[in-house]
Design a protein around this motif. Structure first.
Motif, short mmCIF file in Angstrom:
data_model
loop_
_atom_site.label_atom_id
_atom_site.label_comp_id
_atom_site.label_asym_id
_atom_site.label_seq_id
_atom_site.Cartn_x
_atom_site.Cartn_y
_atom_site.Cartn_z
N ASP A 116 19.91 -4.85 -1.21
CA ASP A 116 19.96 -4.74 -2.67
C ASP A 116 21.39 -4.43 -3.09
N ALA A 117 21.84 -5.12 -4.13
CA ALA A 117 23.23 -4.95 -4.57
C ALA A 117 23.54 -3.53 -4.96
N ALA A 118 22.57 -2.88 -5.51
CA ALA A 118 22.82 -1.50 -5.96
C ALA A 118 22.87 -0.53 -4.80
N SER A 119 22.37 -0.97 -3.60
CA SER A 119 22.31 -0.05 -2.46
C SER A 119 23.32 -0.40 -1.39
N LEU B 179 19.26 7.32 -8.46
CA LEU B 179 20.10 8.14 -7.59
C LEU B 179 20.42 7.32 -6.35
N ILE B 180 21.73 7.18 -6.03
CA ILE B 180 22.14 6.32 -4.92
C ILE B 180 23.24 7.00 -4.13
N GLN B 181 23.24 6.78 -2.81
CA GLN B 181 24.28 7.31 -1.94
C GLN B 181 25.26 6.20 -1.59
N LEU B 182 26.52 6.52 -1.79
CA LEU B 182 27.57 5.54 -1.50
C LEU B 182 27.91 5.52 -0.02
N GLY B 183 28.76 4.58 0.34
CA GLY B 183 29.14 4.43 1.74
C GLY B 183 29.84 5.65 2.30
N ASP B 184 30.61 6.39 1.48
CA ASP B 184 31.31 7.58 1.98
C ASP B 184 30.42 8.81 2.00
N GLY B 185 29.14 8.64 1.69
CA GLY B 185 28.21 9.78 1.76
C GLY B 185 28.03 10.50 0.45
N SER B 186 28.85 10.21 -0.54
CA SER B 186 28.71 10.88 -1.83
C SER B 186 27.58 10.23 -2.63
N TYR B 187 27.16 10.94 -3.67
CA TYR B 187 26.02 10.49 -4.48
C TYR B 187 26.46 10.24 -5.91
N ASN B 188 25.88 9.18 -6.48
CA ASN B 188 26.06 8.88 -7.90
C ASN B 188 24.69 8.80 -8.55
N LEU B 189 24.62 9.24 -9.82
CA LEU B 189 23.40 9.13 -10.62
C LEU B 189 23.68 8.10 -11.72
N ASN B 190 23.28 6.85 -11.47
CA ASN B 190 23.53 5.77 -12.42
C ASN B 190 22.38 5.67 -13.40
N PHE B 191 22.67 5.21 -14.62
CA PHE B 191 21.61 5.00 -15.59
C PHE B 191 21.77 3.64 -16.26
N TYR B 192 20.55 3.07 -16.59
CA TYR B 192 20.47 1.72 -17.11
C TYR B 192 19.55 1.73 -18.34
N LYS B 193 19.60 0.61 -19.07
CA LYS B 193 18.72 0.46 -20.22
C LYS B 193 17.31 0.04 -19.80
N ASP B 194 17.20 -0.59 -18.63
CA ASP B 194 15.89 -1.00 -18.15
C ASP B 194 15.87 -0.81 -16.63
N GLU B 195 14.84 -1.29 -15.99
CA GLU B 195 14.66 -1.06 -14.56
C GLU B 195 15.41 -2.08 -13.70
N LYS B 196 16.19 -2.94 -14.30
CA LYS B 196 16.95 -3.94 -13.54
C LYS B 196 18.26 -3.30 -13.05
N ILE B 197 18.14 -2.64 -11.90
CA ILE B 197 19.30 -1.87 -11.40
C ILE B 197 20.34 -2.76 -10.72
N SER B 198 20.05 -4.06 -10.63
CA SER B 198 21.04 -4.95 -10.03
C SER B 198 22.21 -5.22 -10.99
N LYS B 199 21.98 -4.90 -12.26
CA LYS B 199 23.03 -5.09 -13.25
C LYS B 199 24.03 -3.94 -13.17
#
Length: 1199
Positions: A166-169, A206-226
């Motif tokens: 998945d692009a977001a992951s 909530l997603i973990q990046l390659g360096d181990g850190s975490y980001n909390l991204n938010f979207y207008k809908d459930e299409k997290i690929s955007k």
């Protein structure tokens, strides 16, 4: 094993292998050899000696200082608020008390007074605050919900790399935390300026990046690929806290730059999940940063300085983050840790058979309730009754309907009458308004109506609620139809039976009806009847599709209730019913079920229910009294005040009388009087008919035209005074009613409507009781003052006034009465008992022999009376018992109480008293108080009762197993409750007395009784304090850990820790018996250990460790029975490796295993010191509890 500390890993490994079901891989399991199931008891087994328990109360006093200084003193003392008395307000379904306002003042009879107290007084309760802890472990409060299986532990080394594309992951790491869902996002700049409207719904990921850190991204809908609309970098977050100031379920993310992010969830559960996960990420970030700081690269100074700078940043919010991390860790561990006993199959069963039945206050009970709606009665003969012929077409004259229920299966009328007036308003106007002096009289009616009920709303009822205790298809709803007296039934019904053009006929009938209504409006005559079934089956399902039958003309020779029952018996026989003459018309009455919240109705005494609306325009529904069969199984204890008398004039034989010239159209006027003086007025207590006053002074029975021997079917309902006396009586006055309204004769003769043709009276009391049997009484031609005092003396002489008897004083009138009262009894024995008690309370000398005679006569009391007045009877018996000064009186009172309870039990009424002996023990408990509040004689009496009961348990269990079982259980409950009130050392001795009646080799039933007794007693809510888990060493004990613990059942251990010592000794005895007996014993012990584990009062490590010391001798039992265990692999016990068990009988100990072992036996030397330390709680507390838990799991049961 990972759930326990490293130092206990070996013990835990042993525990889990021991507690798992036997399998080839298990290192330690019980033998499944068939030898164990056929093992015979050893002939060498002797009855173990009894250990005298300690003097509990003295020990508590002597060791008061030690107990108070103990850090776990709550485990050693009963709480001060152990029990308390309380008052439970009497709850009813009425808006006011059912007892009349001045009833208690007017009551003079002791029985009436005590009944009124029963219905007016509140319930006095003894509440045991910790009673929820006095049952099995399954009934414990706050019991943690079991998990289906143990949580799976996941370690980093076992995790695989996530291959999700998945692009977001991209770049995320497997094992990282992830979560997504909808949240409300507040203003990003300042939490202070955030309002409800500023929140926007966004999809957070909530997603973990390659360096181990975490980001909390938010979207207008459930299409997290955007591309996300924004991100929160959790590396810069200092903490996550709940913040409900602006919005519910909101939480705040505090950042290093002093800014905040305010988010809100849809529910509290979702909010807690987000907070927990985000705090867990912050904890991981913090640990990673600290680890990096400690292991920083020393040869790169610039990186080191950056790390130090970062460390200083971490130090700035270390306290808050560390606290949050600790709380999250504790919560996570507590939620994920499973108690070991959840692995036991028995712990997962929902078995509440051992729970004591819940006792509730007596409530008013009803049978199947049926709502009857009376809609319309219309005949084919109709016209407009108005003078100007302007108005609706209606019946040409008034008709009156009386509804009641008849049971042809048991041949009886089962309800009171319900009177309905379905006439149109214009038809009602045809009746001449009777003067208030005639129908209502002066004086006061029952005061219950004042300010609550409006008489206008009660005048024309159309809905009634009937109750049927025993529904079945042979119950009929019968409608009797009456009209104004006019002539013979055949002559009056003839116009209604013709189907030809009826306009002229209707006018003629209307003309005659108007004359009759004006002249004879208060007199009724029988006219017709109809019936319909009520139930489809015996389950009480209403037959709503059934309709009323054709309307049949009333036969003047078949008026009585017995005749009606015969007609109904042929109701389903068309060939019989076809012969009956039919009146053309329709009766529209429907039936329905009654909902629990049905509004606006009154009971049979006109007491409004709580759902009543005090509005004069709202129609009122009336409950109709059910005549419940006088048999015990259908009787309920009375809970409300009811005092009704139903009067039934049945037959008058007047064809031979010579006292009056005319006596044919005979009307009977019934009055209820309290005096026979000349000017005395009748009481206004007779329930009125529709259209008239609610209560009236007189009532008339229906008149039969030209009958000198008339039959009657009328029912007159009377509200009796609270206190009856010898002057209360029914007065019946007979009238000849002139129906001839022809022009012949003088005007004076036409004006004379009624002529008195006799009097009769029936005194209401005989020997102090209300007369209810069928009576045949004479009729007099005159009514002198003082007529009640007339007595025949024989030989033509009499006492009292001169009375002229009709037909020589023959009993010409047949009349019966039916009493429905909750303050008067028809039972002679009960009446005599209360009457004698009243004499002694009023100052008369109490003679023991007389009282014993009346007590013995109570055994002959009718069963239904006993149950109906149960609370009042028991209260009086207890009062006599507590005041008794002679042993014979006390013994006979006790016998009566037992008889009452046995009668209830025999009739299957366990809902009232749920065992024969339980109430007796419960009564004893109510008089118990703590040490020094009992004389020695009372202790002796209790001990005697226990000793006398034991032969009935141990010797008669074969003849009467159910009674013996109930008695054994009730005795156990009594003994258990005695701990709360009596000297606990004395109670220990009674337990010893009980145990002494059993011996090794007893039948299995007796073992069941004994362990059932121990199960109940050991389930006492304060079982732990009763065992005194404290040091008993000589001299001063500095620390609990310095104590030399007992690992065997020594005499001293059994004396100091009496209950647990006794239980373990009995388990040891049972282990030498058959397999079934061993299972019973082990089950009791195991369930008790499970209860300790689940008891939230003792949830801490220190509490569990202290409890574990009470069960250390359990390991001694293991060693003594080690020959029954196959050792297939490593065991911490030193067992001869070459020993094999081929025959269990050969593996019994060489010495008697039931001889109490003394200190210094092989057990102390055979167990490793470290192991003993771990078990006792000195080494590690959790291990001690866990090990004791594991001992009694499933494989133990296989012993």
């Amino acid at each position: 094993v990972s759930q326990f500390p490293p130092q206990s890993a070996s013990i835990s490994a042993f525990l889990f292998s021991f507690s798992s079901p036997a399998s080839p891989s298990a290192p330690f399991s019980l033998s499944a050899s068939p030898v164990s199931s056929i093992l015979q008891p050893s002939p060498l087994i002797a009855k173990p000696k009894l250990i005298e328990p300690l003097d509990y109360e003295n020990v508590i006093v002597q060791k008061k200082t030690q107990i108070l200084n103990d850090c776990l003193r709550e485990m050693l003392l009963f709480p001060y608020d152990d029990f308390q008395t309380a008052i439970l307000r009497r709850q009813g379904r009425y808006i006011c008390s059912t007892v009349p306002a001045k009833a208690e003042e007017e009551a003079q009879s002791l029985f009436v007074t005590e009944c009124i107290k029963t219905y007016n007084s509140d319930w006095h309760l003894v509440n045991y605050k910790y009673e929820d802890y006095s049952g099995e472990f399954r009934q414990l409060p706050n019991k943690v919900v079991k998990l289906d299986k143990l949580p799976v532990h996941v370690y980093e080394v076992d995790e695989e790399v996530d291959k999700d594309e998945d692009a977001a992951s991209l770049g995320s790491q497997k094992g990282g935390i992830t979560k997504h869902g909808w949240l409300y996002k507040g203003n990003m700049n300042s939490a202070i300026s955030v309002t409800m409207r500023s929140f926007k719904r966004r999809f957070f990921h909530l997603i973990q990046l390659g360096d181990g850190s975490y980001n909390l991204n938010f979207y207008k809908d459930e299409k997290i690929s955007k591309e996300p609309k924004g991100s929160i970098f959790l590396d810069s977050c200092m903490g996550v806290v709940q913040n409900n100031k602006v919005r519910r379920f909101a939480f705040e993310l505090k950042m290093q730059d002093k800014s905040s992010y305010l988010l809100a969830a849809d529910s509290e559960v979702e909010m807690e999940e987000w907070i927990t996960i985000l705090n867990k990420i912050l904890q991981l970030n913090f640990e990673a940063a600290m680890q990096e700081k400690r292991n920083g690269d020393s040869h790169e100074d610039d990186e080191q300085s950056k790390l130090e700078g970062s460390g200083s940043g971490l130090d700035s919010y270390l306290p808050e983050l560390a606290k949050s991390a600790r709380e999250a860790e504790i919560k996570l561990k507590s939620e994920s840790r499973v108690k070991l006993f959840y692995l036991d199959p028995d712990a997962q069963k929902l078995d509440f058979l051992s729970a004591e039945p819940e006792v509730k206050p007596f409530e008013e009970k009803f049978g199947k309730r049926i709502l009857v709606r009376c809609n319309d009665l219309s005949f084919n003969l109709q016209c407009c009754v108005a003078e100007n012929e302007e108005g609706p077409t209606t019946n040409v004259e008034p008709f009156f309907v009386t509804l009641s229920l008849f049971d042809i299966k048991y041949n009886r009328k089962i309800s009171a009458d319900f009177h309905v007036d379905l006439n149109h308003f214009s038809v009602r106007q045809m009746l001449a308004t009777a003067s208030p002096a005639v129908m209502n009289g002066s004086g006061q009616s029952p005061s219950v109506l004042k300010g609550i009920l409006h008489e206008a709303a009660m005048q024309y009822p159309k809905q009634g609620i009937f109750s049927v205790t025993c529904p079945h298809p042979d119950i009929f709803l019968v409608a009797r139809i009456e009209k104004v007296l006019q002539g013979s039934i055949t002559h009056c019904a003839e116009p209604y039976m013709k189907s030809s053009d009826s306009s002229k006929v209707a006018q003629k009938v209307l003309k005659n009806a108007k004359q009759a209504c004006q002249r004879l409006g208060q007199y009724r005559m029988p006219f017709a009847w109809a019936a319909r079934t009520l139930f489809k089956d015996a389950s009480g399902n209403l037959d709503k599709n059934a309709r009323f039958s054709a309307i049949y003309r009333q036969d003047s020779n078949k008026l009585s209730n017995d005749d009606m029952l015969k007609l109904l018996a042929d109701f389903r026989k068309p060939e019989k019913m076809a012969k009956l003459p039919v009146i053309l018309g329709n009766l529209d009455i429907t039936i329905d079920n009654v909902s629990s919240d049905f509004p606006n109705y009154v009971n049979s005494s006109y007491i409004p229910t709580k759902q009543f609306e005090t509005c004069s325009k709202t129609p009122i529904t009336f409950e109709v009294e059910e005549f419940v069969p006088c048999i015990p199984k259908h009787t309920q204890p009375y809970t409300i005040y009811t005092n009704h008398l139903y009067v039934y004039p049945k037959y008058l034989k007047y064809d031979s009388q010579k006292s009056f010239a005319k006596a044919r159209n005979i009307a009977i006027c019934i009055e209820f009087k309290d005096s026979d003086e000349e000017d005395s007025q009748p009481l206004k207590c007779i329930y009125g008919r529709p259209g008239g006053p609610v209560f009236t002074r007189s009532a008339f029975a229906a008149v039969l035209h030209h009958h000198q021997n008339p039959e009657f079917y009328d029912e007159i309902k009377i509200e009796l005074p609270t206190q009856l006396h010898e002057k209360h009586h029914l007065l019946l006055t007979f009238f000849h009613v002139s129906c001839d309204n022809s022009s012949k004769g003088s005007t004076k003769k036409r004006d004379v409507v009624e002529t008195q043709v006799g009097y009769s009276w029936l005194p209401l009391l005989k020997d102090g009781r209300v007369v209810t049997s069928e009576q045949h009484i004479p009729v007099s031609a005159n009514l002198p003052a003082g007529y009640l005092g007339y007595q025949e003396l024989g030989m033509g002489r009499h006492y009292g006034p001169e009375i002229k008897w009709v037909d020589g004083g023959k009993p010409l009138l047949k009349i019966s009465t039916h009493l429905v009262s909750t303050v008067y009894t028809q039972d002679q024995h009960l009446h005599n008992f209360f009457q004698y008690c009243q004499k002694t309370e009023s100052g008369a000398q109490a003679l023991g022999n007389e009282l014993v005679k009346y007590l013995k006569s109570l055994h002959a009391m009718e069963g239904h009376v006993m149950i109906a007045f149960l609370p009042t009877i028991l209260n009086q018996l207890f009062r006599v018992l507590t005041r008794a000064t002679q042993e014979e009186v006390a013994v006979n009172v006790t016998r009566v109480i037992i008889h009452v309870v046995a009668q209830c039990h025999e009739e299957g009424l366990e809902r009232l008293i749920f065992s024969q002996s339980w109430l007796f023990w419960d009564v004893l408990v109510t008089y118990l108080l703590r040490n020094q509040r009992f004389p020695a004689s009372y202790h002796h009496a209790v001990e005697t009762v226990v000793n006398m009961l034991m032969p009935h348990i141990t010797q008669k269990f074969r003849d009467n197993p159910e009674a013996s079982k109930n008695a054994n259980h009730s005795l156990a409950v009594f003994i258990k409750r005695c701990f709360t009130f009596m000297d606990r050392g004395f109670v220990f001795k009674q337990i010893n007395n009980y145990i002494s009646c059993f011996a090794p080799g007893d039948p299995k039933t007796l073992f069941e009784f004994k362990f059932e007794f121990l199960r109940v007693v050991c389930n006492h809510e304060h079982y732990i304090p009763l065992n005194l888990p404290m040091p008993f060493g000589k001299g001063r004990i500095q620390r609990y850990q310095d104590l030399q613990l007992d690992y065997s059942l020594t005499d001293e251990f059994c004396r100091n820790h009496f209950l647990v010592g006794l239980l373990l000794r009995e388990v040891g005895t049972a282990l030498q018996e058959f397999r079934e007996v061993r299972l019973i014993a082990i089950s009791v012990l195991k369930n008790l250990l499970i209860k300790h584990s689940f008891d939230d009062r003792y949830a801490s490590r220190s509490h569990q460790a202290r409890i574990a010391t009470l069960y250390l001798p359990l390991f001694g039992l293991l060693i003594e029975n080690v020959q029954r265990i196959n050792v297939r692999d490593v065991s911490p016990f030193p067992v001869n490796a070459g020993m094999t068990v081929k025959d269990e009988s050969l593996a019994l100990p060489a010495v008697n295993p039931l001889v109490t072992p003394q200190k210094g036996n092989t057990l102390d030397n055979s167990l490793h010191k470290d192991l003993l330390g771990a078990i006792s709680g000195i080494g590690n507390a959790p291990c001690s509890c866990a090990l004791l838990s594991g001992i009694t799991l499933k494989s133990w049961n296989q012993a």
